[in-house]
Enzyme design. Structure first.
Site, PDB file in Angstrom:
ATOM      1  N   ASP A  18       0.850  -1.186   0.000  1.00 20.72           N
ATOM      2  CA  ASP A  18       0.000   0.000   0.000  1.00 20.72           C
ATOM      3  C   ASP A  18       0.892   1.245   0.000  1.00 20.72           C
ATOM      4  O   ASP A  18       1.672   1.446   0.927  1.00 20.72           O
ATOM      5  CB  ASP A  18      -0.871  -0.033   1.258  1.00 20.72           C
ATOM      6  CG  ASP A  18      -2.039   0.925   1.176  1.00 20.72           C
ATOM      7  OD1 ASP A  18      -3.074   0.642   1.786  1.00 20.72           O
ATOM      8  OD2 ASP A  18      -1.898   1.980   0.527  1.00 20.72           O
ATOM      9  N   MET A  19       0.811   2.047  -1.033  1.00 15.31           N
ATOM     10  CA  MET A  19       1.650   3.237  -1.100  1.00 15.31           C
ATOM     11  C   MET A  19       1.201   4.259  -0.059  1.00 15.31           C
ATOM     12  O   MET A  19       0.003   4.429   0.185  1.00 15.31           O
ATOM     13  CB  MET A  19       1.568   3.868  -2.499  1.00 15.31           C
ATOM     14  CG  MET A  19       1.827   2.900  -3.650  1.00 15.31           C
ATOM     15  SD  MET A  19       3.353   1.974  -3.491  1.00 15.31           S
ATOM     16  CE  MET A  19       4.552   3.288  -3.644  1.00 15.31           C
ATOM     17  N   TYR A  23      -0.776   9.976  -3.867  1.00 17.49           N
ATOM     18  CA  TYR A  23      -0.905  11.127  -4.753  1.00 17.49           C
ATOM     19  C   TYR A  23       0.054  12.249  -4.342  1.00 17.49           C
ATOM     20  O   TYR A  23       0.563  12.982  -5.188  1.00 17.49           O
ATOM     21  CB  TYR A  23      -2.345  11.665  -4.755  1.00 17.49           C
ATOM     22  CG  TYR A  23      -3.376  10.742  -5.361  1.00 17.49           C
ATOM     23  CD1 TYR A  23      -3.029   9.519  -5.899  1.00 17.49           C
ATOM     24  CD2 TYR A  23      -4.714  11.114  -5.394  1.00 17.49           C
ATOM     25  CE1 TYR A  23      -3.973   8.676  -6.451  1.00 17.49           C
ATOM     26  CE2 TYR A  23      -5.675  10.282  -5.950  1.00 17.49           C
ATOM     27  CZ  TYR A  23      -5.303   9.065  -6.472  1.00 17.49           C
ATOM     28  OH  TYR A  23      -6.244   8.246  -7.008  1.00 17.49           O
ATOM     29  N   ARG A 102      -1.372  15.653   8.234  1.00 18.51           N
ATOM     30  CA  ARG A 102      -2.253  14.893   9.128  1.00 18.51           C
ATOM     31  C   ARG A 102      -2.047  15.295  10.575  1.00 18.51           C
ATOM     32  O   ARG A 102      -2.966  15.227  11.387  1.00 18.51           O
ATOM     33  CB  ARG A 102      -2.017  13.387   8.967  1.00 18.51           C
ATOM     34  CG  ARG A 102      -2.464  12.873   7.617  1.00 18.51           C
ATOM     35  CD  ARG A 102      -2.250  11.370   7.457  1.00 18.51           C
ATOM     36  NE  ARG A 102      -2.272  11.015   6.041  1.00 18.51           N
ATOM     37  CZ  ARG A 102      -2.364   9.781   5.562  1.00 18.51           C
ATOM     38  NH1 ARG A 102      -2.444   8.761   6.400  1.00 18.51           N
ATOM     39  NH2 ARG A 102      -2.381   9.556   4.259  1.00 18.51           N
ATOM     40  N   ASP A 162      -3.183   2.539  -5.978  1.00 12.56           N
ATOM     41  CA  ASP A 162      -2.010   2.549  -5.086  1.00 12.56           C
ATOM     42  C   ASP A 162      -1.869   1.294  -4.231  1.00 12.56           C
ATOM     43  O   ASP A 162      -1.169   1.320  -3.236  1.00 12.56           O
ATOM     44  CB  ASP A 162      -2.061   3.782  -4.190  1.00 12.56           C
ATOM     45  CG  ASP A 162      -3.127   3.657  -3.120  1.00 12.56           C
ATOM     46  OD1 ASP A 162      -4.139   2.988  -3.377  1.00 12.56           O
ATOM     47  OD2 ASP A 162      -2.942   4.220  -2.038  1.00 12.56           O
ATOM     48  N   GLU A 163      -2.520   0.214  -4.618  1.00 13.46           N
ATOM     49  CA  GLU A 163      -2.441  -1.016  -3.832  1.00 13.46           C
ATOM     50  C   GLU A 163      -2.195  -2.221  -4.721  1.00 13.46           C
ATOM     51  O   GLU A 163      -2.799  -2.337  -5.778  1.00 13.46           O
ATOM     52  CB  GLU A 163      -3.764  -1.283  -3.112  1.00 13.46           C
ATOM     53  CG  GLU A 163      -4.028  -0.460  -1.903  1.00 13.46           C
ATOM     54  CD  GLU A 163      -5.411  -0.780  -1.389  1.00 13.46           C
ATOM     55  OE1 GLU A 163      -5.653  -1.924  -1.006  1.00 13.46           O
ATOM     56  OE2 GLU A 163      -6.253   0.124  -1.418  1.00 13.46           O
TER      57      GLU A 163
END
Length: 331
Positions: A18-19, A23, A102, A162-163
């Site tokens: 998983d990146m 984006y 975040r 992205d996975e």
DNA sequence: CATGGGACCCAG
DNA sequence: CTGGGTCC
């Protein structure tokens, strides 16, 4: 009869990669195709900036902005950043948020204006627009670069932009036969930094516990295969980083569901192993809504209509009973 | 209109 | 096939 059940007694080695905030990471990188687009258009962007634009490609102001914004890419590393689509209504919708942002409480699916309120210094970058729609091809292509690296060691299944799921069974079996971890003199730091579910993480030395788990000669064949898988994934993640500048997180387990679950447990840029012996403890208390496919109305129905709150609770229901409620396949 | 849109799966 | 659900 439709069958959607995995084989019993399964010792495959499956990874889910998983990146991390993909984006955003793509912005940091300069890939050849986006360079070509940029150099094509850059001159015109400057010419058209602030003017009425009649070129159908450049007519959309969002697109012009995004082209200009992309020139900031290198300097965005380490800064609070988010990728937005459609900026016209309340600053556009966030579709990716950097880990720096975040920390300020910026969340996916906030509006751009909202993000500015909680994090005034945030950089908002728009996705390209083609034919009036958000155009994700840049990200799709960046994902393909990663897949091409991962597929050096096993078969890949692209699960989304992205996975990726990776079947490393063959490669892990080969490593176990030729060059098992227990015979290695040194174990790279990247491997030792893995998280292994079920290991007693006492404050003393988690590192040493992990190192021991990877190298114990009396481990089950299953565990040894997973250890080899984790080795290979650590190598692959390093290659991805070196060749694309992208970091990713990964889960290594005996099936896709568990690998997917594990990849999200330690982010960013970390990997998590799910040994067979840890599965029952993990699932018994796992809220059903955390499982893929059960995050929406089906999961809610399980809770409300059947009183099922954890995966363990599900064991009280026979397959036939669940099929009565939800149909053959879904059940 | 206001998380957007596309891909995929399933039930009927 | 359509319409609904789920994921990112």
């Amino acid at each position: 009869m439709p069958v959607a059940r995995p084989e019993l007694s399964d010792s495959r080695v499956i990874a889910h990669v998983d990146m991390d905030c993909f984006y955003v990471q793509v912005l940091w990188k300069t890939d050849s195709s986006s360079l070509k687009v940029r150099s094509d258009v850059r001159r015109q962007v400057y010419r058209f900036k602030g003017m009425k634009c009649n070129d159908p490609i450049l007519a959309n102001w969002s697109y012009c902005e995004s082209v200009v914004e992309q020139r900031k890419q290198q300097s965005l590393r380490g800064q609070p950043t988010a990728v937005v689509q459609y900026n016209s209504w309340q600053g556009g919708g966030l579709i990716a948020v950097s880990y720096e942002a975040r920390k300020f409480g910026v969340k996916r699916s906030m509006r751009g204006d909202e993000a500015k309120q909680v994090c005034p210094e945030i950089h908002l970058v728009q996705v390209p627009v083609a034919r009036g729609k958000a155009d994700l091809n840049t990200y799709r292509n960046a994902g393909s670069e990663v897949v091409s690296i991962l597929s050096r060691r096993g078969r890949c299944e692209r699960a989304s932009i992205d996975e990726v799921y990776l079947d490393l069974t063959i490669a892990a079996e080969a490593m176990l036969a030729d060059n098992p971890p227990e015979c290695l003199e040194t174990i790279s730091e990247d491997v030792v930094q893995s998280h292994v579910l079920g290991l007693e993480e006492v404050g003393s030395d988690a590192r040493e516990n992990v190192r021991h788990w990877f190298t114990r000669s009396d481990a089950s064949r299953r565990d040894k295969l997973l250890a080899c898988g984790a080795f290979i994934v650590a190598e692959l993640r390093l290659q991805v980083l070196e060749e694309t500048e992208f970091t990713c997180s990964a889960g290594i387990a005996h099936n896709k569901m568990l690998a997917k679950l594990a990849s999200g447990m330690n982010k960013p840029a970390q990997q998590t192993v799910v040994p067979f012996s840890s599965i029952s403890k993990l699932l018994r208390t796992l809220p059903i809504k955390k499982m893929k496919q059960l995050g929406g109305k089906l999961g809610t129905s399980l809770q409300i209509d059947l009183g099922v709150n954890t995966v363990g609770d599900l064991l009280q229901f026979s397959e036939e009973k669940l099929q009565e409620y939800y149909g053959v396949n879904t059940g």
